[in-house]
Write a protein that holds these residues in place. Structure first.
Motif, PDB file in Angstrom:
ATOM      1  N   GLU A   1       0.968  -1.360  -0.147  1.00 26.55           N
ATOM      2  CA  GLU A   1      -0.209   0.001  -0.157  1.00 26.55           C
ATOM      3  C   GLU A   1       0.826   1.310  -0.132  1.00 26.55           C
ATOM      4  OE1 GLU A   1      -2.144  -0.093   3.565  1.00 26.55           O
ATOM      5  OE2 GLU A   1      -4.156  -1.001   2.760  1.00 26.55           O
ATOM      6  N   GLN A   2       1.640   1.305   0.950  1.00 21.70           N
ATOM      7  CA  GLN A   2       2.798   2.475   1.028  1.00 21.70           C
ATOM      8  C   GLN A   2       3.681   2.733  -0.223  1.00 21.70           C
ATOM      9  OE1 GLN A   2       2.274   4.407   3.550  1.00 21.70           O
ATOM     10  NE2 GLN A   2       1.112   3.277   4.687  1.00 21.70           N
TER      11      GLN A   2
ATOM     12  N   ARG B   1      -9.547   5.414   1.714  1.00 19.69           N
ATOM     13  CA  ARG B   1      -8.281   4.850   0.777  1.00 19.69           C
ATOM     14  C   ARG B   1      -8.432   5.366  -0.545  1.00 19.69           C
ATOM     15  NH1 ARG B   1      -5.952  -0.216   2.192  1.00 19.69           N
ATOM     16  NH2 ARG B   1      -6.164  -0.768  -0.052  1.00 19.69           N
TER      17      ARG B   1
ATOM     18  N   LEU C   1      -5.198   5.101  -2.884  1.00 25.14           N
ATOM     19  CA  LEU C   1      -4.693   3.734  -2.778  1.00 25.14           C
ATOM     20  C   LEU C   1      -5.707   2.621  -3.405  1.00 25.14           C
ATOM     21  CD1 LEU C   1      -3.758   3.244   0.971  1.00 25.14           C
ATOM     22  CD2 LEU C   1      -2.598   3.270  -1.065  1.00 25.14           C
ATOM     23  N   ALA C   2      -7.038   3.365  -3.806  1.00 23.61           N
ATOM     24  CA  ALA C   2      -7.781   2.160  -4.392  1.00 23.61           C
ATOM     25  C   ALA C   2      -8.342   3.171  -5.721  1.00 23.61           C
ATOM     26  CB  ALA C   2      -8.975   2.286  -3.590  1.00 23.61           C
TER      27      ALA C   2
ATOM     28  N   ASP D   1      -6.130   6.241   9.290  1.00 21.12           N
ATOM     29  CA  ASP D   1      -7.350   5.433   9.267  1.00 21.12           C
ATOM     30  C   ASP D   1      -7.024   4.692  10.677  1.00 21.12           C
ATOM     31  OD1 ASP D   1      -9.366   4.222   8.821  1.00 21.12           O
ATOM     32  OD2 ASP D   1      -8.684   2.674   7.238  1.00 21.12           O
TER      33      ASP D   1
ATOM     34  N   ASP E   1      -6.618  -3.606  -5.239  1.00 21.73           N
ATOM     35  CA  ASP E   1      -7.897  -3.449  -5.140  1.00 21.73           C
ATOM     36  C   ASP E   1      -8.716  -4.668  -4.834  1.00 21.73           C
ATOM     37  OD1 ASP E   1      -8.049  -0.647  -5.525  1.00 21.73           O
ATOM     38  OD2 ASP E   1      -7.810  -1.036  -7.829  1.00 21.73           O
TER      39      ASP E   1
ATOM     40  N   SER F   1     -13.448   3.527   5.613  1.00 26.14           N
ATOM     41  CA  SER F   1     -11.976   3.203   5.298  1.00 26.14           C
ATOM     42  C   SER F   1     -12.137   3.175   3.871  1.00 26.14           C
ATOM     43  CB  SER F   1     -11.718   1.686   5.876  1.00 26.14           C
ATOM     44  OG  SER F   1     -11.308   1.883   6.975  1.00 26.14           O
ATOM     45  N   SER F   2     -12.834   2.443   3.105  1.00 21.21           N
ATOM     46  CA  SER F   2     -12.915   2.591   1.722  1.00 21.21           C
ATOM     47  C   SER F   2     -12.655   4.059   1.093  1.00 21.21           C
ATOM     48  CB  SER F   2     -14.162   2.191   1.079  1.00 21.21           C
ATOM     49  OG  SER F   2     -14.470   0.769   1.748  1.00 21.21           O
TER      50      SER F   2
ATOM     51  N   GLY G   1      -2.488   3.018   7.814  1.00 23.07           N
ATOM     52  CA  GLY G   1      -3.770   2.423   8.062  1.00 23.07           C
ATOM     53  C   GLY G   1      -3.674   1.446   8.997  1.00 23.07           C
TER      54      GLY G   1
ATOM     55  N   PHE H   1      -0.092   8.059   4.530  1.00 26.60           N
ATOM     56  CA  PHE H   1      -1.417   7.233   4.761  1.00 26.60           C
ATOM     57  C   PHE H   1      -0.859   6.295   5.808  1.00 26.60           C
ATOM     58  CE2 PHE H   1      -5.230   4.978   4.362  1.00 26.60           C
ATOM     59  CZ  PHE H   1      -4.935   3.763   4.617  1.00 26.60           C
TER      60      PHE H   1
ATOM     61  N   ALA I   1      -6.663   8.951  -0.513  1.00 32.24           N
ATOM     62  CA  ALA I   1      -5.485   8.947  -0.510  1.00 32.24           C
ATOM     63  C   ALA I   1      -4.890   8.460  -1.614  1.00 32.24           C
ATOM     64  CB  ALA I   1      -4.923   7.805   0.954  1.00 32.24           C
TER      65      ALA I   1
END
Lengths: 234, 84, 198, 245
Positions: free
Chosen positions: A92-93, C47, C52-53, C145, A232, C43-44, C71, C69, C50
């Motif tokens: 993630e990071q 993310r 991430l998704a 988060d 994802d 959370s979704s 988490g 971020f 940020a």
């Protein structure tokens, strides 16, 4: 605290940082370094048990045996490449880093290769003598395994990135990666076969080198995309 | 026509077994390829119709138990989300 | 100067829509808490904001500054020491020397643990190593988060100071937490219940 | 033109368009298959060397050709879904993968059966058959990867990446297998010879290839329609189609 005048991290520094991080983590658990070598050692001894001890027959099949076992060892190790990064959240990071994910992931793959495929190639002459590979073919074997293992690790990394978010993804990794390993196996083992017959192994090594360069250029793109998708799905 | 009799067609001077075996397998696989999506479409159409009736039933004033079950389903599905 | 502009953001999980029409503009010096019942998609959304998704996220999200971020997972390698973990952190965005890291670890009261492998530390200590990153980053936009989970009272106070300090110095923080309005009037709440899409 | 491409992306429109396409393409394909098979099996002369077993070429070669082309179609759909994020491309890719896999399977089975009378063994490590086997594994990889992902939107993107990686590798695999084959057994005859085959055999072959392409298109469109209904089972146009409102 966040003075903006300080230079942010350059790509090279981030690349080396990621390389060092994966290298240290790999070195910290010696089992990860020894496993491929032990696996190679044990599986190579299976072939004489299966095919019979006749040295003539073994040495004739030695290039194929060595290369197939090297491929299986690389496959076994590829599964763990991104697994720990995925679980502890480092992946993630990595997505948030300023530099492209593909390049940083390449740093991890190269560190992983140094710890596995590179060592395997250096130690392979010992196993080669066990299956009676002629002495004059040893240098070509080591070179072909050096090049080949890098290519196998890069392709295996694509598979690992695609299956990292799937729980028991190990078998699936083999299914989607083995077809992509076929050209590497053909070029690598043929180079060693040519070396045993004093044919021109160089042209086959050149083909292998071409595959390595292509993988170095293209695999990171697929790895970067695959890692984002796995995140994802996670 | 290359062959002069049905027997010649079946036998194909010795190769009939292989030729007809290959064609038989191919025909079954191709038939399955064409038939599977049609069956799937029919099954899903029936599901949509059945779902339509279930939905029609749940819109009318329900008996107490049916209502509670819907409520329970809703809250259960909410809390099963571990994090938001 | 707005650090984060999100317009008409929609979040999907699998093919089930969670949120729709979320718009948010975070100016520098602002502190935002995402509020809403459990499972609404805090959370979704965090993310997605940020970066991430990407899948299942519609709408425009523009971050005008580097983002950090933190988490649930601490992004720490269990085999490495806190020193190595912070120096080689994947999202590290500034050259850091060992003194800075030692000072950061001291600040989260982990002095003396610099070379103990993270795997040997307790969950609370690991959490503090992860939060020590707040002291060695140049990111102006923080996404935290559930940062207060698994923290003792001292840790929570420390974290509150870091957040208020960062916001005072022109940064911005977006966080989620179970406790309600921990920062009182100084924080803005974004109640996600209004954006739930049925 | 652009409005047509754009409309293709909308599920209800594609569903109706696919329906009308299948209505005429399916019967046409079946007719072509019957005519081609009849022509190849009963009218065309046998090969002077291999005899009547050569008639298997009329299903082996078309299946192999369309299977390979199918992989590129799947990869193209994957690229469209990755680059332009069009959901319809995901559905096209998911629909094309099993069809391609089955066609590759047909090519393998018919190739093996053909090998028996020609060389006396059920499996012959000929360059073309070996490459076809690897293509079969590539297809299985894509299908297995799709099933393994829980989040099906992510699954489509992952399969797109895998099929694109596969597409880059296919020419390399085919070339390396050819060199591998020519290195170890240079003397043996070519399997499906480049030797110019006689016109009386070429025409039924071309007809069958066209028929197989038609079959591929029809099955993919039908799979897509079934998938669309399931994907949008809650929406109004599906209920209308099912005859509810």
């Amino acid at each position: 605290m966040s003075a903006s005048d300080q230079p942010s991290l350059s790509l090279g520094a981030s690349f080396f940082r990621q390389f060092l991080r994966h290298g240290k983590a790999l070195a910290a658990s010696p089992a990860d370094l020894l496993n491929p070598l032990l696996f190679f050692f044990m599986v190579v001894t299976l072939f004489p048990l299966g095919l019979g001890p006749d040295p003539e027959r073994l040495s004739q099949m030695a290039p194929g045996i060595l290369w197939v076992v090297a491929l299986l060892a690389s496959l076994m190790v590829s599964g763990k490449l991104f697994a720990s990064d995925f679980e502890d959240g480092s992946l993630e990071q990595l997505c948030l880093a300023q530099h492209p994910l593909a390049i940083l992931a390449l740093a991890e793959v190269l560190a992983h290769w140094l710890g596995t495929g590179f060592l395997l190639a250096l130690v392979s002459p010992v196993f080669a003598l066990m299956v009676g590979l002629p002495i004059q073919a040893l240098p070509v074997l080591v070179i072909s395994l050096l090049l080949g293992s890098l290519c196998l690790t890069l392709i295996g990394a694509v598979g690992s990135a695609l299956t990292v978010s799937i729980r028991r993804g190990g078998l699936l990794l083999s299914l989607i990666i083995i077809p992509l390993h076929v050209p590497v196996l053909i070029f690598g083992s043929t180079a060693v076969v040519e070396a045993t017959r004093d044919g021109n192994a160089v042209s086959w090594l050149a083909l292998l080198a071409a595959l390595v360069l292509a993988s170095l250029a293209l695999a990171p793109l697929a790895i970067g995309a695959a890692l984002r998708i796995s995140l994802d799905n996670g | 026509m290359y062959f002069d009799s049905i027997a010649a067609v079946i036998d194909m001077n010795g190769h009939g077994l292989y030729v007809w075996l290959a064609y038989a397998i191919t025909v079954t696989l191709l038939f399955w390829l064409l038939w599977a999506p049609l069956r799937q479409l029919r099954v899903r159409r029936l599901w949509v119709i059945a779902e339509g009736h279930r939905r029609a039933v749940s819109d009318e004033p329900q008996s107490e138990s049916a209502h509670q079950r819907d409520e329970a389903d809703k809250t259960f599905s909410d809390s099963s989300e571990t994090q938001g | 100067m707005s650090l984060l502009i999100a317009t008409e953001v929609a979040i999907e999980r699998g093919d089930r829509p969670l949120l729709r029409g979320v718009s948010l503009c975070v100016e520098s010096g602002e502190l935002w808490q995402l509020v809403g019942p459990n499972g609404v998609g805090k959370s979704s959304l965090m993310r997605a904001l940020a970066g991430l998704a990407r899948l299942g996220v519609e709408g425009a999200i523009r971050r005008q500054a580097a983002a950090l971020f933190i988490g649930h997972s601490s992004a720490l390698k269990r085999a490495l020491t806190p020193l190595d973990n912070l120096r080689l952190h994947p999202a590290c965005d500034m050259p850091v020397d060992d003194q800075q890291i030692a000072r950061a670890l001291r600040s989260v009261s982990l002095a003396g643990y610099e070379s103990v492998p993270v795997g040997a530390l307790s969950a609370g200590q690991q959490r503090r190593v992860a939060l020590a990153r707040l002291l060695i980053t140049r990111a102006r936009l923080w996404f935290l988060d559930e940062p207060f989970t698994a923290l003792d009272t001292a840790g929570c106070e420390w974290l509150e100071q870091q957040i208020t300090g960062h916001v005072a110095s022109g940064g911005a923080v977006v966080f989620t937490s179970h406790q309600q309005s921990r920062f009182g009037a100084r924080q803005h709440d974004l109640d996600l219940a209004r954006y739930v899409s049925l | 033109m652009w409005s047509f491409i754009h409309k293709l992306g909308s599920p209800p429109w594609f569903f109706r368009f696919g329906g009308s396409l299948v209505r005429w393409l399916l019967p046409l394909t079946l007719i072509l298959l019957l005519v081609g098979a009849f022509w190849g099996l009963l009218v065309a002369p046998p090969d002077f060397r291999q005899g009547n077993s050569y008639r298997i070429i009329y299903i082996h070669v078309p299946a192999a050709v369309v299977a390979l082309a199918g992989y590129y179609v799947m990869a193209l759909a994957g690229a469209i879904s990755l680059i332009w994020r069009i959901k319809m491309a995901d559905i096209a890719m998911k629909a094309a993968a099993p069809v391609g896999a089955v066609l590759t399977g047909i090519a393998l089975v018919t190739g093996a059966i053909w090998g028996k009378p020609t060389w006396g063994t059920w499996w012959v490590w000929d360059a073309r058959i070996t490459s076809m086997l690897i293509l079969f594994f590539l297809y299985l990889g894509v299908v297995a990867l799709f099933e393994a992902y829980e989040n099906k939107a992510a699954a489509a993107k992952a399969c797109a990446v895998l099929s694109l990686v596969g597409t880059v590798n296919i020419p390399i695999i085919y070339k390396s297998v050819d060199w591998w084959y020519s290195l170890h057994q240079p003397a043996s005859i070519k399997f499906t010879g480049e030797s110019a085959i006689d016109a009386s055999m070429l025409y039924p072959l071309l007809l069958m290839i066209v028929a197989f392409y038609g079959l591929f298109a029809v099955t993919v469109v039908m799979n897509m329609r079934a998938e669309l209904i399931w994907h949008h089972r809650q929406s109004a146009w599906v209920r209308q189609w099912a005859g509810l409102d």
